[in-house]
Design a protein around this motif. Sequence first.
Motif, PDB file in Angstrom:
ATOM      1  N   GLU A 147       0.836  -1.207   0.000  1.00  0.00           N
ATOM      2  CA  GLU A 147       0.000   0.000   0.000  1.00  0.00           C
ATOM      3  C   GLU A 147       0.869   1.254   0.000  1.00  0.00           C
ATOM      4  OE1 GLU A 147      -2.502  -0.419   3.378  1.00  0.00           O
ATOM      5  OE2 GLU A 147      -3.775  -1.921   2.432  1.00  0.00           O
ATOM      6  N   LEU A 148       1.938   1.249   0.766  1.00  0.00           N
ATOM      7  CA  LEU A 148       2.848   2.392   0.820  1.00  0.00           C
ATOM      8  C   LEU A 148       3.489   2.623  -0.549  1.00  0.00           C
ATOM      9  CD1 LEU A 148       4.250   4.557   2.469  1.00  0.00           C
ATOM     10  CD2 LEU A 148       5.993   2.872   3.078  1.00  0.00           C
ATOM     11  N   MET A 149       3.896   1.542  -1.224  1.00  0.00           N
ATOM     12  CA  MET A 149       4.496   1.668  -2.553  1.00  0.00           C
ATOM     13  C   MET A 149       3.489   2.218  -3.554  1.00  0.00           C
ATOM     14  SD  MET A 149       6.821  -1.782  -2.711  1.00  0.00           S
ATOM     15  CE  MET A 149       7.217  -1.547  -4.418  1.00  0.00           C
ATOM     16  N   ILE A 180       1.615   6.796  -6.865  1.00  0.00           N
ATOM     17  CA  ILE A 180       0.552   7.756  -7.210  1.00  0.00           C
ATOM     18  C   ILE A 180       1.042   9.187  -6.986  1.00  0.00           C
ATOM     19  CG2 ILE A 180      -1.720   8.602  -6.519  1.00  0.00           C
ATOM     20  CD1 ILE A 180      -2.501   5.653  -6.040  1.00  0.00           C
ATOM     21  N   ILE A 181       1.704   9.442  -5.893  1.00  0.00           N
ATOM     22  CA  ILE A 181       2.222  10.788  -5.604  1.00  0.00           C
ATOM     23  C   ILE A 181       3.258  11.190  -6.658  1.00  0.00           C
ATOM     24  CG2 ILE A 181       3.639  12.116  -3.983  1.00  0.00           C
ATOM     25  CD1 ILE A 181       2.193  10.606  -1.725  1.00  0.00           C
ATOM     26  N   THR A 182       4.132  10.268  -7.029  1.00  0.00           N
ATOM     27  CA  THR A 182       5.147  10.543  -8.052  1.00  0.00           C
ATOM     28  C   THR A 182       4.488  10.861  -9.391  1.00  0.00           C
ATOM     29  OG1 THR A 182       6.674   9.034  -6.939  1.00  0.00           O
ATOM     30  CG2 THR A 182       7.184   9.623  -9.217  1.00  0.00           C
ATOM     31  N   LEU A 183       3.453  10.130  -9.740  1.00  0.00           N
ATOM     32  CA  LEU A 183       2.732  10.360 -10.988  1.00  0.00           C
ATOM     33  C   LEU A 183       2.102  11.750 -11.011  1.00  0.00           C
ATOM     34  CD1 LEU A 183       1.799   9.085 -13.666  1.00  0.00           C
ATOM     35  CD2 LEU A 183      -0.207   8.249 -12.460  1.00  0.00           C
ATOM     36  N   ALA A 217       2.999  14.325  -9.240  1.00  0.00           N
ATOM     37  CA  ALA A 217       4.081  15.319  -9.248  1.00  0.00           C
ATOM     38  C   ALA A 217       4.628  15.513 -10.656  1.00  0.00           C
ATOM     39  CB  ALA A 217       5.192  14.895  -8.290  1.00  0.00           C
ATOM     40  N   ALA A 218       4.796  14.408 -11.395  1.00  0.00           N
ATOM     41  CA  ALA A 218       5.304  14.495 -12.773  1.00  0.00           C
ATOM     42  C   ALA A 218       4.331  15.247 -13.675  1.00  0.00           C
ATOM     43  CB  ALA A 218       5.567  13.096 -13.318  1.00  0.00           C
ATOM     44  N   ILE A 219       3.049  14.957 -13.531  1.00  0.00           N
ATOM     45  CA  ILE A 219       2.036  15.658 -14.340  1.00  0.00           C
ATOM     46  C   ILE A 219       2.022  17.142 -13.984  1.00  0.00           C
ATOM     47  CG2 ILE A 219      -0.449  15.892 -14.735  1.00  0.00           C
ATOM     48  CD1 ILE A 219      -0.629  12.808 -14.399  1.00  0.00           C
ATOM     49  N   GLY A 220       2.080  17.437 -12.694  1.00  0.00           N
ATOM     50  CA  GLY A 220       2.081  18.832 -12.249  1.00  0.00           C
ATOM     51  C   GLY A 220       3.295  19.598 -12.747  1.00  0.00           C
ATOM     52  N   LEU A 221       4.458  18.954 -12.728  1.00  0.00           N
ATOM     53  CA  LEU A 221       5.675  19.590 -13.213  1.00  0.00           C
ATOM     54  C   LEU A 221       5.576  19.891 -14.702  1.00  0.00           C
ATOM     55  CD1 LEU A 221       8.564  20.521 -12.668  1.00  0.00           C
ATOM     56  CD2 LEU A 221       9.319  18.189 -13.155  1.00  0.00           C
ATOM     57  N   ARG A 222       5.055  18.943 -15.470  1.00  0.00           N
ATOM     58  CA  ARG A 222       4.903  19.158 -16.921  1.00  0.00           C
ATOM     59  C   ARG A 222       3.962  20.316 -17.218  1.00  0.00           C
ATOM     60  NH1 ARG A 222       5.399  18.876 -21.893  1.00  0.00           N
ATOM     61  NH2 ARG A 222       4.072  17.862 -23.416  1.00  0.00           N
ATOM     62  N   LEU A 223       2.831  20.358 -16.516  1.00  0.00           N
ATOM     63  CA  LEU A 223       1.872  21.445 -16.727  1.00  0.00           C
ATOM     64  C   LEU A 223       2.460  22.790 -16.322  1.00  0.00           C
ATOM     65  CD1 LEU A 223      -1.458  19.758 -15.557  1.00  0.00           C
ATOM     66  CD2 LEU A 223      -0.758  20.292 -17.889  1.00  0.00           C
ATOM     67  N   THR A 224       3.169  22.814 -15.206  1.00  0.00           N
ATOM     68  CA  THR A 224       3.778  24.061 -14.737  1.00  0.00           C
ATOM     69  C   THR A 224       4.822  24.553 -15.729  1.00  0.00           C
ATOM     70  OG1 THR A 224       3.440  23.389 -12.441  1.00  0.00           O
ATOM     71  CG2 THR A 224       5.062  25.116 -12.840  1.00  0.00           C
TER      72      THR A 224
END
Length: 195
Positions: free
Chosen positions: A3-5, A10-13, A15-22
């Motif tokens: 569950e932790l993994m 999910i958090i990494t995904l 973050a990656a989407i947010g970085l691309r949009l930013t």
Amino acid sequence: MIELMVVVVIITLFAAIGLRLTTSVLRSNQIINQSRLFKSTFAIAKARAIEHSAPVRVTVGNDRSILVVWDTSRTGLFPAGQESLILGFDVTTGNPSPYRNVVLSPEINDLPHYTGIAGLTVEEFPNNEFIILPDGRILSGTPLQTTSGTFFLASDSFAIDGRPEYQAAVHITAKGEVKMAFRDGHSGGEWNWIE
């Protein structure tokens, strides 16, 4: 542990989407701001032509520079030693250009005319240079004649299909008015006149 993994993935995904949009938003804002910098430069040049009652020459270099000089002889011929620097990149002192991460782009033929009238063309200035007269008219070409012209800008980053990620056009009418258009290269979208 599983569950932790899953939560970390999910958090990494996200973050990656947010970085691309930013990053995308920052780049689009950057080219719009660079276009506005061009626009304000031309407004200053026009104001100086009126202030000095003398022709002002604006030259945009492929090295992302702009040089604005006024003709102290007031003949419109800009003889050597009779030019006075107003602003921009001065090659004699090596001052850096204020235009960053933007390149002059070759003529883009699919830019519609800002009036929406079919058949009117929007083209580049010959040699990326024009002269502003004290009455606000724009002259360009050889021989000099009243004309309008466009500077095409592109981000130095590219969309998936190889076209510039963002494109902008700064159009200067023969009367000295400035219009700006913008296009998002990701969607292959239409040009939008934004100012």
